[in-house]
Design a protein around this motif. Structure first.
Motif, PDB file in Angstrom:
ATOM      1  N   UNK A  11      18.853   0.229  -6.657  1.00 49.66           N
ATOM      2  CA  UNK A  11      17.747   1.164  -6.451  1.00 49.66           C
ATOM      3  C   UNK A  11      16.774   1.067  -7.617  1.00 49.66           C
ATOM      4  N   UNK A  12      15.485   0.802  -7.309  1.00 47.48           N
ATOM      5  CA  UNK A  12      14.483   0.662  -8.367  1.00 47.48           C
ATOM      6  C   UNK A  12      13.209   1.456  -8.100  1.00 47.48           C
ATOM      7  N   UNK A  62      15.287   4.650 -11.144  1.00 43.17           N
ATOM      8  CA  UNK A  62      13.922   4.524 -10.625  1.00 43.17           C
ATOM      9  C   UNK A  62      12.958   4.262 -11.773  1.00 43.17           C
ATOM     10  N   UNK A  63      12.135   3.219 -11.614  1.00 44.29           N
ATOM     11  CA  UNK A  63      11.160   2.878 -12.643  1.00 44.29           C
ATOM     12  C   UNK A  63       9.724   2.940 -12.134  1.00 44.29           C
ATOM     13  N   UNK A  64       9.576   2.936 -10.805  1.00 49.73           N
ATOM     14  CA  UNK A  64       8.242   2.950 -10.204  1.00 49.73           C
ATOM     15  C   UNK A  64       8.185   4.021  -9.125  1.00 49.73           C
ATOM     16  N   UNK A  65       7.054   4.695  -9.062  1.00 49.39           N
ATOM     17  CA  UNK A  65       6.795   5.671  -8.004  1.00 49.39           C
ATOM     18  C   UNK A  65       5.482   5.302  -7.343  1.00 49.39           C
ATOM     19  N   UNK A  66       5.489   5.239  -6.022  1.00 58.05           N
ATOM     20  CA  UNK A  66       4.263   4.998  -5.267  1.00 58.05           C
ATOM     21  C   UNK A  66       4.018   6.191  -4.360  1.00 58.05           C
ATOM     22  N   UNK A 228      12.526  -8.092  -5.816  1.00 58.73           N
ATOM     23  CA  UNK A 228      12.142  -6.928  -5.029  1.00 58.73           C
ATOM     24  C   UNK A 228      10.688  -6.907  -4.631  1.00 58.73           C
ATOM     25  N   UNK A 229       9.871  -7.815  -5.174  1.00 57.44           N
ATOM     26  CA  UNK A 229       8.469  -7.876  -4.764  1.00 57.44           C
ATOM     27  C   UNK A 229       8.372  -8.284  -3.304  1.00 57.44           C
ATOM     28  N   UNK A 230       7.496  -7.613  -2.577  1.00 61.08           N
ATOM     29  CA  UNK A 230       7.393  -7.877  -1.143  1.00 61.08           C
ATOM     30  C   UNK A 230       6.507  -9.075  -0.822  1.00 61.08           C
ATOM     31  N   UNK A 231       5.574  -9.388  -1.685  1.00 60.38           N
ATOM     32  CA  UNK A 231       4.591 -10.438  -1.390  1.00 60.38           C
ATOM     33  C   UNK A 231       5.002 -11.787  -1.960  1.00 60.38           C
ATOM     34  N   UNK A 232       4.821 -12.834  -1.161  1.00 61.71           N
ATOM     35  CA  UNK A 232       4.816 -14.196  -1.684  1.00 61.71           C
ATOM     36  C   UNK A 232       3.403 -14.457  -2.188  1.00 61.71           C
TER      37      UNK A 232
END
Length: 331
Positions: A11-12, A62-66, A228-232
């Motif tokens: 979980x990040x 958790x390190x990022x919140x969107x 965990x990045x969604x984009x290529x």
């Protein structure tokens, strides 16, 4: 200790929907002509409740919140929420349709917002208005983007590509935003929710998107900055980078580290979830932070979601799970 799910995914990231309301009616998310029932004010989490969840989630890694929606900028005093959760996490981002951005970005920046992603499906006024179901000028969105740049908020632009609607603008987006140094990310049309009329025939694939750009430019792939990045990501010869998010043809469930919190306090472990876990009931029951932490940990550790990897097999079997609508979840 950061929890891992049944497939070893840590979980990040936490994505928080602030409202299920939106000022647009995009045909790939919340199409017009439908009857929508929105949450009542008392059903929506308060800023204090959201901040408490963030504080507890920080203990879990958790390190990022969107912040998402619906359209999150419809939530009043959103800058106050940013300033509150800024005390817990440094990396706070926002996803928006950009219509209200020019009015609110300065206060959001001062409150601690670092990044903003603007969803913009077309650079043509008539087409944009058609897609979002409202008379909108592209310049109204671009003004918000420009103001974000001026206050040093990092901007990315998301383009949901739907075959037969806007695939002919892919290169236009590259050529428009390249001089501005703003990264564009093209997204395959997804089957989130049940109302957007999704079908495989409407998906303009990552391969098709790359081909459209390759017809004009020489491109090379870039390594992902972190797991965990969604984009290529890819770059042109001059170094300009763009991304492609391909949940249909290149699913990335194996690296998914995102937990979602809906505006009415449900925890979701997948963008394509059919149901959630009622965190609000626990928040309002008087229990301490440790009990809530244990609740969140248990949910994540039991997680097995990988819908995008299973999608095609389900389609072959004629199985169409009923899913929560995107405007209830946030992207």
């Amino acid at each position: 200790m950061t929890p891992s799910d049944k497939l070893g995914r840590e979980l990040k990231d936490l994505r928080i929907s602030l409202t299920d309301r939106c000022n647009f009616r995009c045909n790939f998310c919340m199409p017009g002509g439908q009857e929508y029932e929105f949450f009542k004010r008392e059903e929506i989490l308060s800023f204090e409740e959201i901040a408490r969840v963030v504080r507890i989630a920080k203990r879990l890694g958790i390190k990022k919140v969107r912040l998402t929606g619906g359209e999150p900028l419809l939530r009043r005093h959103i800058d106050k929420l940013v300033s509150i959760i800024r005390e817990e996490v440094e990396d706070i981002a926002l996803t928006t349709n950009g219509f209200l951005l020019k009015e609110k970005i300065k206060d959001l920046s001062l409150a601690g917002l670092k990044r903003v992603t603007v969803s913009l499906p077309s650079l043509r006024d008539d087409r944009l208005s058609y897609i979002v179901g409202k008379d909108v000028k592209v310049s109204q969105i671009l003004e918000g983007i420009q103001r974000a740049v001026e206050v040093s908020v990092l901007v990315k632009v998301n383009v949901c590509v739907v075959k037969g609607i806007n695939e002919d603008e892919i290169v236009d987006f590259i050529e428009f935003f390249k001089p501005l140094g703003i990264e564009v990310r093209f997204i395959e049309f997804m089957d989130v929710g049940n109302l957007n009329g999704w079908s495989l025939e409407k998906v303009f694939s990552a391969r098709d998107i790359l081909q459209a750009i390759s017809n004009r430019y020489r491109i090379k792939p870039l390594e992902k900055a972190k797991k965990g990045e969604t984009a290529d990501r890819f770059s042109l010869e001059d170094g300009y980078a763009f991304g492609i998010i391909a949940p249909i043809t290149k699913p990335f469930c194996g690296d998914c580290n995102r937990l979602r919190l809906t505006a009415d306090g449900k925890l979701l472990t997948c963008l394509f979830a059919s149901n959630g876990y009622d965190l609000k009931k626990l928040l309002r029951s008087g229990v301490d932070d440790e009990q809530i932490e244990s609740f969140i940990r248990a949910i994540w550790e039991s997680r097995v979601d990988r819908y995008s990897e299973e999608r095609l097999e389900l389609l072959k079997k004629g199985i169409k799970p009923k899913k929560i609508e995107m405007f209830k979840i946030g992207g």
